[in-house]
Design a protein around this motif. Structure first.
Motif, mmCIF file in Angstrom:
data_model
loop_
_atom_site.group_PDB
_atom_site.id
_atom_site.type_symbol
_atom_site.label_atom_id
_atom_site.label_comp_id
_atom_site.label_asym_id
_atom_site.label_seq_id
_atom_site.Cartn_x
_atom_site.Cartn_y
_atom_site.Cartn_z
ATOM 1 N N VAL A 1 -11.293 3.494 4.105
ATOM 2 C CA VAL A 1 -10.375 3.404 2.967
ATOM 3 C C VAL A 1 -9.129 2.568 3.261
ATOM 4 N N VAL A 2 -8.526 2.721 4.441
ATOM 5 C CA VAL A 2 -7.247 2.061 4.709
ATOM 6 C C VAL A 2 -7.309 0.550 4.503
ATOM 7 N N PRO B 1 0.832 -1.208 0.000
ATOM 8 C CA PRO B 1 0.000 0.000 0.000
ATOM 9 C C PRO B 1 0.865 1.255 0.000
ATOM 10 N N VAL B 2 0.389 2.283 -0.667
ATOM 11 C CA VAL B 2 1.134 3.540 -0.783
ATOM 12 C C VAL B 2 0.242 4.686 -0.321
ATOM 13 N N VAL B 3 0.778 5.501 0.615
ATOM 14 C CA VAL B 3 0.075 6.677 1.105
ATOM 15 C C VAL B 3 1.002 7.872 0.975
ATOM 16 N N ALA C 1 -3.124 4.557 -5.040
ATOM 17 C CA ALA C 1 -2.506 5.203 -3.883
ATOM 18 C C ALA C 1 -3.521 6.106 -3.195
ATOM 19 N N LEU C 2 -3.284 6.358 -1.907
ATOM 20 C CA LEU C 2 -4.080 7.322 -1.146
ATOM 21 C C LEU C 2 -3.266 8.598 -0.991
ATOM 22 N N PHE C 3 -3.830 9.727 -1.408
ATOM 23 C CA PHE C 3 -3.176 11.022 -1.310
ATOM 24 C C PHE C 3 -3.868 11.817 -0.207
ATOM 25 N N VAL C 4 -3.150 12.090 0.875
ATOM 26 C CA VAL C 4 -3.691 12.866 1.987
ATOM 27 C C VAL C 4 -3.077 14.262 1.908
#
Length: 535
Positions: free
Chosen positions: A510-511, A422-424, A449-452
């Motif tokens: 989401v995670v 996983p990529v954050v 990917a998750l972009f925060v």
């Protein structure tokens, strides 16, 4: 204080270059006049002969010979002989004179356009940016000549020789360089002896140690040595498991605070980075008195710009494993936690705005151990390091050069390159805007990917630096920019988080999907950034 000339002559002595082969000109007089008796001047009547004699001397002794040439004419006359020295694998340290730096911009008489004049024949060419860098450049030229078996050139403006240098600053070049090659035995013996003799050693790691083999070797070494481990300042990747009891934290980026951290230690083993990366500049010594610094890296440039007593060019994993096998274990004293673990972060009170630490704490509670965390949030990076330690190799990735726009597209590429992890990406809104168009590619090619994005509508670091300088920032806020709106326009799903409870709900949703996620998602998270900042 000593002069650049005196410090450079000391480097010649330390390197065993007691003869100066030359045909002098006016730009070299300040260096050569009143030469000390322990250094011998050898005159030849043409620069081809100067370099030819030095080449023969280097072949006979097996050590670099020192050559002094006169600006354009001298270097131009010597090019053929320098080509011969290169092909003959003769190590030479060549100092070329240049006109006075104070009026070089006007191209005075005898000013040389020296860059590239000798073509591809030198193994290294450098004109130091500042006069006080000349002694270190000459020492590096010696190491480069040895390593690459050829002429290494340093261009020195004539007024540099009288400039003053503070000996307490040390030279930005190692005293000794070892090349471990495929058999690290002798270098490992030397490092093990240095560490065994140390009363209070410390280990510093950098991006060049970010692989599983080096982590394993370093953990073994550190647990036997009983030393704290610090991550380099502004490291682009983690060089050690940051949840290990021996991990002490990230080195500060200012000299005074660096000296404070290293005071009390007598040996520093630096692995996978140079010694030591800093920002911004502060006057004063880089390290405390009495600290011996040894650097291990497979990057020769990293070694050569280090303030170090010993540098070893080697594969860090192989050498650290060999050193770990040789050192005497100190574990009898018991394990000691090097640094306190972060305190729990209380949620914001009702009506209180979210801070970056609230976002990091929420991520820390939920992200899996093997997450790849991509960072580009300059104003809150210290808090991110504190609350989101890298627990696996390649668990932290950032921009090595510090320029913005890397994090967002890099996260997409990391997910594309290894879809098993996983990529954050944690980004400031200002940072995200430098690479926002990367969201189109992330969506188009299924990079889940998750972009925060921490949104505060301003360049917080720049605001703080302006405050520190006592000036008024001329740049406006950009809080009218909708990051999630831009993401949606580029085809990337996005959500604007309303408050802390909403953030927790979204992350809980989401995670768990991150390992198998194909569709990217951007979370636009409004935060308030504190004014204080220490890089």
């Amino acid at each position: 204080m000593s002069s650049v000339r005196e410090a450079t002559l000391d480097v010649l002595r330390q390197c065993g270059m007691h003869r100066i082969f030359a045909n002098p000109g006016s730009t070299e007089v300040a260096f050569l006049a009143d030469l000390p008796d322990d250094l011998e001047f050898v005159l030849a009547l043409h620069e081809g002969s100067v370099v030819g004699m030095a080449t023969g001397h280097a072949i006979a002794t097996g050590r670099p010979a020192f050559v002094n040439l006169h600006t354009t004419a001298g270097l131009g006359n010597a090019v053929g002989a320098l080509a011969t020295a290169r092909v003959n694998r003769a190590p030479l340290v060549v100092v070329v004179g240049q006109q006075d730096r104070r009026h070089l911009a006007l191209e005075p008489f005898l000013a040389g356009r020296l860059d590239g004049l000798a073509g591809a024949y030198p193994v290294w060419v450098n004109q130091p940016v500042l006069p006080q860098d000349v002694p270190a450049a000459v020492r590096r030229a010696w190491h480069e000549a040895v390593q690459h078996r050829g002429p290494a050139i340093v261009v020195v403006p004539m007024d540099d020789w009288s400039a003053l240098v503070d000996p307490a600053l040390g030279l930005a070049a190692p005293m000794t360089v070892r090349r471990a090659g495929s058999a690290p035995g002798p270098a490992a013996d030397e490092l093990a002896g240095l560490l065994d003799d140390a009363a209070n050693p410390v280990v510093v790691v950098g991006a060049g140690a970010d692989d599983r083999a080096t982590w394993h070797a370093l953990v073994s070494l550190v647990e036997r040595l009983g030393a704290p481990v610090w991550q380099e300042a502004f490291g682009a990747r983690a060089g050690f498991p940051q949840d290990h009891p021996r991990f002490a934290g990230h080195l500060p980026a200012g000299r005074s605070r660096l000296r404070s951290v290293l005071t009390g230690h007598d040996v520093a083993l630096v692995v996978g980075t140079g010694a030591f990366r800093q920002y911004p500049y502060e006057p004063g010594p880089l390290v405390p008195d009495g600290l011996t610094v040894a650097v291990v890296s497979d990057d020769p440039d990293e070694l050569h710009h280090s303030r170090a007593d010993l540098a070893v060019l080697a594969d860090p994993a192989a050498l650290c494993a060999a050193v770990a096998d040789r050192i005497t274990s100190r574990r009898a004293a018991g394990e000691v936690v090097a640094a306190a673990r972060p305190e729990p972060v209380d949620p914001p009170a009702p009506g209180e705005p979210m801070r970056a630490r609230h976002v990091f704490a929420a991520l820390a509670e939920r992200l899996p151990r093997d997450v790849v965390l991509v960072e580009e949030t300059p104003s809150t990076r210290p808090e991110l390091h504190r609350l989101l330690p890298a627990r696996e190799p390649r668990g932290f990735v950032s921009a090595a050069m510090g320029g913005l726009g890397f994090g967002l597209p890099a996260a997409a590429g990391l997910r594309m390159g290894d879809p098993t992890r996983p990529v954050v990406a944690v980004l400031g809104d200002g940072s995200s805007l430098y690479g926002i168009q990367g969201l189109w590619s992330a969506a188009r090619y299924g990079c889940g990917a998750l972009f925060v994005v921490l949104s505060n509508g301003r360049y917080a670091v720049m605001d703080r630096l302006a405050d520190r300088a006592g000036g008024k920032a001329p740049w406006p806020a950009f809080d009218d920019v909708s990051v999630h709106g831009l993401a949606q326009a580029l085809g990337c799903p996005a959500r604007r988080v309303s408050d802390h409870a909403d953030l927790l709900a979204v992350l809980d949703e989401v995670v768990p999907t991150l390992p198998d996620r194909i569709e990217p998602l951007l979370l636009d998270v409004p935060v308030r950034i504190e004014r204080g900042f220490e890089p």
